[in-house]
Each structure stands twice: as C-alpha cells, then as structure tokens.
Write an enzyme that holds these catalytic residues in place. Structure first.
Site, short mmCIF file in Angstrom:
data_model
loop_
_atom_site.label_atom_id
_atom_site.label_comp_id
_atom_site.label_asym_id
_atom_site.label_seq_id
_atom_site.Cartn_x
_atom_site.Cartn_y
_atom_site.Cartn_z
N LYS A 121 -4.89 -65.12 -17.52
CA LYS A 121 -5.09 -64.09 -16.51
C LYS A 121 -5.26 -64.68 -15.15
O LYS A 121 -5.77 -65.81 -14.84
CB LYS A 121 -6.42 -63.26 -16.90
N ARG A 164 -5.01 -57.22 -30.66
CA ARG A 164 -4.33 -56.53 -31.71
C ARG A 164 -4.21 -57.52 -32.71
O ARG A 164 -4.21 -57.29 -33.76
CB ARG A 164 -2.91 -56.11 -31.20
N1 BES Z 1 -8.56 -57.08 -22.93
C1 BES Z 1 -7.12 -57.13 -22.26
C2 BES Z 1 -6.85 -55.51 -21.90
C3 BES Z 1 -7.96 -55.03 -20.64
C4 BES Z 1 -7.01 -55.15 -19.25
C5 BES Z 1 -9.00 -54.45 -20.75
C6 BES Z 1 -7.74 -54.69 -18.16
C7 BES Z 1 -9.69 -53.98 -19.63
C8 BES Z 1 -8.90 -54.03 -18.46
C9 BES Z 1 -6.37 -57.23 -23.29
O1 BES Z 1 -6.73 -58.27 -24.29
C10 BES Z 1 -4.81 -57.85 -22.69
O2 BES Z 1 -5.11 -58.73 -21.92
N2 BES Z 1 -3.71 -57.09 -22.56
C11 BES Z 1 -2.59 -57.18 -22.00
C12 BES Z 1 -1.51 -57.18 -23.07
C13 BES Z 1 -0.25 -57.56 -22.44
C14 BES Z 1 -0.36 -58.97 -22.28
C15 BES Z 1 0.86 -56.96 -23.31
C16 BES Z 1 -2.56 -56.30 -20.89
O3 BES Z 1 -3.05 -55.38 -20.99
O4 BES Z 1 -2.08 -56.83 -19.85
MN MN Z 2 -6.02 -60.02 -23.33
#
Ligand code: BES
Ligand code: MN
Ligand code: ZN
Length: 500
Positions: free
Chosen positions: A283, A357
């Site tokens: 991230k 997921r």
């Molecule tokens: N934990 C995150 C989702 C999230 C994002 C929660 C912002 C709270 C605030 C999740 O694991 C994630 O990283 N999701 C990705 C999915 C993508 C890579 C398809 C996302 O939402 O960017």
């Molecule tokens: Mn994630």
C-alpha cells in the site's frame, strides 16, 4: 452504569441533575414547564432574556434552583419543534451526556421531549437512552504515559417520563441498550489497539478469555497446524509473509434453554487482518496506520458474541474469526501465485492487497459444517465501498434478498445503517483467470461487488449476506478511532432473530 425509569414528579426526583429540553422557539417542553413552575418561573425568565436560544445540542448547566430537589438542571436545546424527531432527540441526549461527563454529576434524570412513538417506541426509547449514555462515556484505551484523566462520574440514569404501562418495555430497552454499548466497547477497545499489541495470537487469547467470562460461550482456536489440516490454502497464503502465525477462532454461544439449543445457528464471520500492509502489492504510505483497523469485522464478531451471551439470547450463534497479518516478508505470497482454498477451488492471487476475501473464503467454507440458518460476514473489505457509500452506510450484499433486507432494516432500527448494493451474477465474470478457477480481483470498476462476488463462490447453498464496513467501522483524521459499527446493527439482527 445503572439505568432506571421515572414516571412523574421531576422536581422531587432524587438525582444530581435534571436534563430538560427547550425548543428553539423558546418553548419549554411539558417537563421543563413543570420544573419551571416548581422553581418559581426562573426558566421562563432566563429564556425571556434570550440567554438560551434552544439550538439543537446546546446545553446550559444551572445550579441550585429553589424548589427542586436535584442540585443541577441541564437545559438542552432541541432545535426547532417543526420536524423534531428521533434524530434530533438522539443528538440532544448525546450532547447532554457529553456535558454531564465533564461535571461531577453522578446521577441524572432525563426529560427531553420524546419523539412520537412511530419514530421511537417505548422499547427503542429505552435502548437509545442507555446506548447513547454508555457510548458517550467511552474513552479510548490509549497508551499515553501521562496521568489518566478521571473517568466520568455519571453512573446512574433515569429515563422518562415513562407511564407505568410502558415501564417494562422501556426497562427491557435499557437493558439491551446497555449491553449494546458494552459490546460496542469490546469492539472499539480491540480495534483501537496498535497492531504490535493486537496480533492474531492476541485475538485468540481474547477469544479464550471470553469463555471464562461467559458461561454460554465455547471457544476453540485452530492454530497454524490445525488450519493446515483444514486445507485453508487461501488463508495461509495471506499469512505466510508474516512472522505472526495465523489463528482461526471459533466462538459458540449455546443458549441454556432446551428448544433454543437445537435450532440451526446464525453464523457470523469476521475479517481479522490485524495489519494490512498490502503484502507484496504494498500500500501507499499515507494513512497506512489505519490498516490496524482491518480487524474491525473480527472485533464486531467477538463483540456480538459477548452480547449474545450477556443477554442470554435464546438463539444459537457461532462466530468465526480468521486472524492473520498481511506482510511482505521473504516468504510472502506473490502476484500470480495460485492457492487452493478449503473448498478445493483454486485462486490466482493477482493482487496480494485483496487479502480479506482470501481469508474469508476459507472461513465461509468452514461455516458449512454448522448448517447455518443464515451466515453473515463482516469485513473492512474494499476501498471501493467507501467510494460508493462514503462513511454513512455500510454496504450490504448477499445471495438472499430477504436476509440482506433483514440486515438493512436492523440497521435502520439500530441507527447504524447499511445500504444494499446489487450483487447480480455479472460481477463474478470479472474474476476470470487464465490459470486458476478464478482470480482474487476483478478490476477497479464495481470493486465492492467483485469482492462480494468472490465470496459468493464459497457460499452457494447457504443463506449468506456480506457487510462491507470499510467506510463505517472507524474514522480517520482528528477523530481517528474505531466507531464500534456495525455491532449495533448486528445486535438488533440477533435480538430480533432470538424473538426478544
Ligand atoms: N483492507 C482493505 C480495504 C480498505 C481500504 C479498508 C480502505 C478500509 C479503507 C483491503 O484489504 C484492500 O486492500 N482492498 C483493496 C482491494 C483491491 C486490491 C482489489 C482495495 O480496496 O483497494
Ligand atoms: Mn488489503
Ligand atoms: Zn484488508
């Protein structure tokens, strides 16, 4: 905190403070009028001078009014009488609690004009009084080294005015509201902890501790070896990059009533990523610390099970918590790696940041053995859900419209709202993979739904709903912290299912 009801005679109530409402039009509510008469018209005089305009959620503390047993009266603005309803009432009561929490007041009786029964019936009135009071006194469990501020003195609240015929319903509401606030505290305390404290192992220990505190709860923890025996290949793929071992926590609420013990359970499944770096698909740095909240779903499940136990709900409830840390270690799973889920389906992991997921799919498959009446997963799953709904509504999806509607309606009653998103079959098509049964991502568009569609591949034949709480479970910025959502929604859902 202690909650009771009062029925009449505000001026003679044995409490430290009376909370009375004033409308913007300068009008006293009926109860405020009675207080005013008892103290020789002092309130009307004060309003006449323009000293308290009655703006919504403004408060003014008065002391030692003659003719009144309570040593303080807290005037609380209710805003305009036109359109006054549940929302304004909630704000006003929350403001009163906030004001009282800064004083030495230990006991209070509230007499804000009650919204009409269609908006807030006797039971939900009691529930909201207790929930808002107890939630309002919540203090973050910070690790600041300075002296802890003194906890608020307020320990006793009398809700009213309550007619004798309504006392039982209000009291039941007060009991439930207090339990919901307590559960919310469980969630918030866990989620607010830093990820170096709140590891998967820590969550497992918390789970084990629950069984000691509540007789109806049975807790079992699968360690890494047991998880391997369950063939949870997707969950293990996420955790393999971390030095922290994964934990799979099973919490069962077994009610004591014979009839209640047998039925099919409601199964709640929580995403417990104690920290989400994104893994190799790392991230961006801004606000990455907030990914300590990525176990909010797990915390909500643990909270809901404590609620089921505290209220002795006559309903079987099973909580499943998949707890892992998502790290980019040298053993970490890489984009393009293929994992085999417990269901036997293979997954091409194209983005290691779509890890929620991956752990949930194995947990959802594990749930099958319980033959659930309904299964609900709770997860901070996608940023896309935050883009779609902002921070006001959780996203509600699933394969059973009645169950999704049931959750949405529970959210309305609990003032913890969710909004349905359309999980039609097209979304699954975006998950195509050239090398495995499907991929773990489906492109940027409709991201909340492709994530849900992925989960849908593991819930066929079960009545399943999914709550994406990425935008609602915590706040960022100056108010950074867990909100305790969607525990109130889940509480309402469980209480109703239990027929209480
Ligand atoms: N934990 C995150 C989702 C999230 C994002 C929660 C912002 C709270 C605030 C999740 O694991 C994630 O990283 N999701 C990705 C999915 C993508 C890579 C398809 C996302 O939402 O960017
Ligand atoms: Mn994630
Ligand atoms: Zn995540």
């Amino acid at each position: 905190m202690q909650f009771e009801t009062w029925s009449k005679g505000m001026a003679t109530l044995e409490v430290d403070c009376l909370v009375v409402g004033v409308f913007e039009e300068g009008q006293l509510t009926e109860e405020a009028g009675a207080v005013d008469s008892a103290c020789g018209g002092r309130l009307k005089k004060l309003l006449g001078r323009g000293d308290f305009p009655g703006k919504l959620a403004e408060t003014l503390l008065l002391a030692d009014l003659p003719g009144i047993r309570a040593t303080r009266v807290l005037l609380t603005g209710l805003g305009s009488k036109k359109g006054y309803g549940r929302k304004a009432w909630r704000k006003a009561w929350a403001a009163a609690v906030a004001a009282l929490s800064k004083t030495g007041v230990e006991s209070t009786a509230l007499a804000l004009e009650r919204p009409d029964a269609k908006e807030l019936d006797d039971y939900y009135f009691g529930r909201a009084v207790a929930e808002i009071a107890a939630t309002g006194l919540y203090r973050t469990n910070d690790l600041k080294s300075g002296k802890k501020p003194k906890p608020a003195a307020l320990g006793r609240v009398l809700a009213g005015p309550v007619a004798r015929s309504a006392a039982e319903k209000v009291s039941r509401g007060l009991t439930h509201g207090a339990a919901i606030a307590e559960a919310g505290k469980v969630q918030r305390d866990l989620a607010n902890l830093p990820a170096n404290v709140c590891t998967p192992t820590f969550l497992a220990e918390e789970g084990r501790a629950l069984a000691k505190r509540h007789r109806s709860l049975r807790v079992r923890v699968l360690d890494e070896a047991a998880i391997r025996r369950e063939k949870m290949g997707c969950l293990l793929a996420v955790s393999q990059g971390s030095a922290q071992p994964p934990q799979f926590i099973v919490i069962e609420h077994v009610p004591s009533g014979k009839g209640a013990r047998s039925g099919q359970p409601v199964v709640l499944v929580g995403k417990g990523v104690t920290f989400d770096t994104g893994g190799i698909s790392l991230k961006d740095p801004p606000a990455m610390d907030e990914m300590k909240f990525d176990m909010s779903g797990a915390a909500a499940v643990i909270a809901s099970l404590t609620l089921a136990a505290a209220l002795e709900l006559p309903l079987r409830v099973v909580g499943l918590v998949a707890a892992v840390e998502n790290m980019p270690g040298s053993k970490a799973v890489k984009p393009g790696d293929i994992a085999t889920s417990a269901s036997g389906q293979t997954v091409e992991i194209l983005n290691t940041d779509a890890e929620g997921r991956l752990i949930l799919c194995d947990a959802l498959h594990y749930a099958r053995r319980f033959k659930p009446a309904a299964i609900v997963d709770i997860a901070t799953l996608t940023g896309a859900c935050v883009v779609a709904l902002g921070h006001h509504h959780s996203g509600a999806m699933g394969n059973d419209e009645a169950l999704v509607t049931e959750l949405v309606e529970a959210g309305v009653r609990a003032d913890d709202r969710a909004w349905p998103l359309p999980l039609t079959e097209e979304y699954a098509e975006q998950l195509k993979s050239n090398f495995a049964d499907f991929a773990n991502i489906g492109g940027r568009d409709g991201g909340a739904l492709t994530a849900a569609a992925f989960l849908g591949k593991f819930t066929q034949g079960m009545k399943w709903a999914h709550l994406d709480v990425a935008g609602t479970a915590y706040q960022g910025g100056a108010q950074k912290g867990s909100t305790g959502r969607p525990t109130p929604l889940l509480a309402d859902f469980l209480i109703r299912r239990a027929g209480l």
